[in-house]
Design an enzyme around this catalytic site. Structure first.
Site, PDB file in Angstrom:
ATOM      1  N   ASP A 290       0.874  -1.170   0.000  1.00  0.00           N
ATOM      2  CA  ASP A 290       0.000   0.000   0.000  1.00  0.00           C
ATOM      3  C   ASP A 290       0.919   1.231   0.000  1.00  0.00           C
ATOM      4  OD1 ASP A 290      -2.137   1.676  -0.051  1.00  0.00           O
ATOM      5  OD2 ASP A 290      -3.207   0.746   1.600  1.00  0.00           O
TER       6      ASP A 290
HETATM    7  C1  BGC Z   1      -4.878   3.283  -0.070  1.00  0.00           C
HETATM    8  C2  BGC Z   1      -5.032   2.262  -1.159  1.00  0.00           C
HETATM    9  C3  BGC Z   1      -4.840   2.913  -2.504  1.00  0.00           C
HETATM   10  C4  BGC Z   1      -3.479   3.566  -2.537  1.00  0.00           C
HETATM   11  C5  BGC Z   1      -3.146   4.209  -3.864  1.00  0.00           C
HETATM   12  C6  BGC Z   1      -3.592   4.073  -0.218  1.00  0.00           C
HETATM   13  O1  BGC Z   1      -3.493   5.121   0.681  1.00  0.00           O
HETATM   14  O2  BGC Z   1      -4.939   2.654   1.182  1.00  0.00           O
HETATM   15  O3  BGC Z   1      -6.265   1.622  -1.070  1.00  0.00           O
HETATM   16  O4  BGC Z   1      -4.989   1.985  -3.530  1.00  0.00           O
HETATM   17  O5  BGC Z   1      -3.423   4.541  -1.533  1.00  0.00           O
HETATM   18  O6  BGC Z   1      -3.865   5.341  -4.087  1.00  0.00           O
END
Ligand code: BGC
Length: 745
Positions: A290
């Site tokens: 993530d």
């Molecule tokens: C979120 C994810 C997301 C990623 C990219 C993160 O902060 O938890 O779900 O896909 O950012 O934007």
């Protein structure tokens, strides 16, 4: 002279010469594994580490091209230090970067472009929790297929969806992004979403990413990025099934979660990644962290620095690094020192390259850079129709006293409530590239007007929800002169999504004041509630003659609501999360375990598991939702009283439309295992069917329960089944059910 020799060469020798010059990885005729293996032999360790690096992109054309930060990223692409970018969209932007990767990097390895396409790209669909309330996997699949068609037409190859985190806590802003509290339904919907995005890995598809692995939906107190403490038994039985189902549906990628599991951050958790995902489930795709979840291992107190991070992440089986840049900077050194083996590195890189080959990126890196597709495939009338259909099917009818809904189009309506006219408060988080005109959503005010309604509108409350008597009085004035009041309550869409946890998911005081003022007019009140989560409605409910739960419905929000309000569509949705009676009751969910004292033990209502001030039950249970017609359930029958392993039990029930309108009913089947070596929930959903019934029509609905459906996971994730007594329940929600019993021998 050389030329002359070439000309004189026999044809077959000429082609051999050319073949020898074309590296095997560029040869379309060869199988993917051969191409990957060949490419790996040509890559330096630095280039391998580059494939594990995912950068946040942004814009690279126009003024952005001269931005030093953007220039530095472009330079990294040229050097083969970037495997993927997120947040670069559109044919022109993606082509700009792809050109650098393909034409200027040493090996020409294409970039894979990713973006959060969560519930649509430019045509926006209902938020995932709303869409799940349709209990219609084919519809969920269609919604993600449309999203994929639009996103792939704008340069993208990969989305970070579906989120399949089970959650029981409406304080958590991200419940909007999942499919609610049930592991079985979550798996069915998650799998459908994966299939919709990915299709057959064709031109109109994008890769799915199952997230957030694992148990991210259990963040304590619903607070974003908080700790998770769930034991393995609960993890396996309540949280793992949707990840497993989505992986089994062929998801190409999986995302690590931010949280810690059993003391180890999920991003470096070998049990989760190496043992469960890869070994037990046979996942062959690739993982992405993530956003900076590798980096955050430092804050967790699990890793010292980038070197420690990269070593721990890759050795635990994790792969692509979103925005920490630890892999690209540290892997070469770690390999040299023997702290990461070349075999481990190659396995990670091979998984990423395999996907790039599989979607044809090496053969046509510009596959999604066709301006014609970008022009023709996005925000089409067809897509908007599908979105409107999905939206109607996501709307919950929670209350409808005296059949006040549907409304007659001729009624003079007082429409009250700021959210009813504010497109900004419908679209905020996770609306991909639909935030600006012409992609803005149809508001409730616009939708009702489109339907020919006669409306007077008043704002009713402030955007910041602070009490405002003047606005409430103005609204009451308008209500006085109307036949009926529609009041749009709830909270802004700006409070749904990541980093949008709230401690009090309920109808705000200012709106209760407004309801009191409206009630005094003596007019009937229809509440339309907007929110990305179930709100506590207990205090508002007595003022409302009808409650329509709108969630956040996407581009066609207002039109879909008008369809329901005027009865062009008969509501059929059933909630996938329990609606708490009070905030203090959270988490409240239907599939809880029995307590040792489930009810009064002393005959006077004392000494049992309960609250002294509120009931134990939620206001609206899981699976609940009304229709403009009514249904009766009868004649629950089992074709046998007992079954053995490998056998099936047929369960039938008669469902009748006892009202005067045609409708769709979602028939739900639950079981309970009475005595087990690991205690089991009081009810567990095991099947459902959506049926259509004409007025007066009765249908027999048939379910086949096979013995595997009676099993549960032990703490090692092994499915276990034990002899004993079971109950089966069928009904139109998890509370009001018919019941029968059988034995498993
Ligand atoms: C979120 C994810 C997301 C990623 C990219 C993160 O902060 O938890 O779900 O896909 O950012 O934007």
């Amino acid at each position: 002279m050389k030329k002359l020799i070439l000309l004189l060469l026999p044809l077959h020798l000429f082609s051999i010469t050319v073949m020898a010059q074309t590296p095997a990885y560029k040869n379309k005729q060869l199988p993917v594994d051969k191409r990957v293996a060949d490419l790996l032999t040509r890559m330096t360790v630095e280039e391998k580490a580059g494939q594990l690096n995912q950068l946040n992109g942004g814009a690279f054309t126009g003024p952005a091209a001269n931005d030093p930060g953007q220039k530095a990223k472009m330079e990294m692409v040229r050097k083969g230090q970037v495997g993927s970018m997120l947040n670069v969209t559109g044919v022109t932007e993606t082509r700009t970067i792809q050109d650098l990767a393909v034409k200027e990097s040493r090996l020409g390895i294409p970039i894979i472009f990713a973006f959060d396409v969560i519930h649509g790209y430019k045509t926006i669909f209902p938020i995932p929790i709303a869409d799940a309330c349709a209990w219609d996997p084919a519809l969920s699949q269609q919604a993600t297929a449309v999203a994929a068609k639009e996103a792939s037409a704008e340069g993208l190859h990969w989305t970070f969806a579906p989120m399949v985190d089970v959650s029981r806590d409406p304080r958590w802003g991200r419940v909007m992004e999942g499919a609610g509290e049930d592991p079985y339904l979550g798996g069915v919907i998650g799998a459908a979403r994966v299939k919709g995005f990915q299709g057959n890995f064709g031109k109109d598809n994008i890769l799915a990413c199952v997230k957030h692995f694992a148990v991210y939906g259990a963040v304590e107190a619903g607070r974003e990025y908080n700790q998770v403490s769930v034991d393995r038994v609960n993890t396996w039985n309540f949280y793992m099934p949707p990840y497993k189902a989505a992986v089994a549906a062929g998801a190409a990628t999986v995302m690590n979660s931010f949280n810690v599991f059993e003391g180890v951050p999920a991003s470096a958790n070998s049990y989760l990644v190496n043992e469960v995902l890869k070994k037990q489930w046979g996942f062959k795709g690739f993982l992405v962290s993530d956003w900076n979840s590798f980096g955050e291992m430092v804050q967790h107190g699990y890793a010292k620095d980038n070197k420690d991070i990269a070593m721990k992440a890759i050795n635990a089986g994790s792969m692509m690094d979103m925005e920490t840049r630890a892999m690209v900077s540290e892997i070469p050194g770690l390999v040299k020192e023997g702290k990461v083996s070349m075999k481990t590195l190659d396995a990670a890189v091979a998984a990423i390259l395999t996907m790039k080959f599989k979607i044809g990126l090496f053969d046509d890196p510009y596959i999604n850079c066709d301006p014609q597709r970008e022009k023709n495939n996005v925000f089409t009338a067809e897509h908007r129709n599908i979105s409107r259909d999905a939206a109607r099917k996501s709307i919950l009818l929670l209350k409808n006293n005296e059949g006040i809904l549907p409304l007659n189009r001729a009624a003079n309506i007082a429409l009250i409530g700021r959210w009813a006219e504010s497109a900004d408060d419908i679209f905020d988080f996770w609306v991909a590239n639909a935030k600006s005109d012409p992609y803005r959503p149809v508001t409730l005010l616009e939708g009702l007007k489109n339907a020919g309604a006669k409306i007077k509108y008043a704002r009713g409350y402030q955007d910041d929800l602070k009490p405002d008597n003047a606005l409430a009085d103005e609204a009451a004035g308008i209500a006085n002169n109307a036949d009926i009041v529609i009041v749009n309550l709830g909270i802004s869409g700006k409070l749904a999504g990541e980093d949008r946890s709230i401690a009090m998911p309920e109808i705000p005081e200012s709106q209760l004041d407004l309801l009191r003022a409206l009630k005094k007019t003596g007019k009937k009140i229809i509440a339309v509630v907007s929110a990305g989560r179930p709100l506590v409605l207990t205090k508002a409910e007595p003022y409302c003659d009808a409650i329509v739960y709108a969630w956040i419905l996407g581009t066609e929000q207002g039109n879909a609501l008008a369809d329901v309000i005027f009865g062009d569509y008969n509501p059929s949705a059933k909630t996938v999360m329990s609606f708490p009676y009070a905030v203090g009751q959270i988490p409240v969910y239907y599939n809880h375990m029995n307590t040792s004292r489930p009810s009064s033990t002393d005959g006077q209502g004392n000494w049992y598991s309960r609250y002294r001030d509120i009931p134990n039950d939620p206001l609206y249970p899981f699976g609940f939702g009304l229709s403009y017609t009514t249904y009766s359930y009868s004649n629950l029958k089992l074709n046998r009283n007992s079954l053995k392993k490998g056998e099936k039990l047929e369960v039938t029930v008669a469902v009748k439309n006892t009202g005067s309108r045609a409708g769709e009913e979602i028939v739900q089947l639950y079981i309970r295992d009475l005595i087990a070596n690991q205690i089991r929930p009081v009810k567990e959903l095991k099947g459902f069917e959506k049926i259509t019934l004409a007025p007066g029509q009765e249908k027999t609905v048939r379910f086949m329960l096979d013995s595997d459906m009676l099993s549960y996971y032990n703490s090692n994730g092994v499915l276990t089944i034990e002899p004993g007594e079971f109950r089966v329940f069928i009904g139109g929600n998890s509370r009001d059910v018919l019941e029968a019993k059988f034995n498993f021998e």
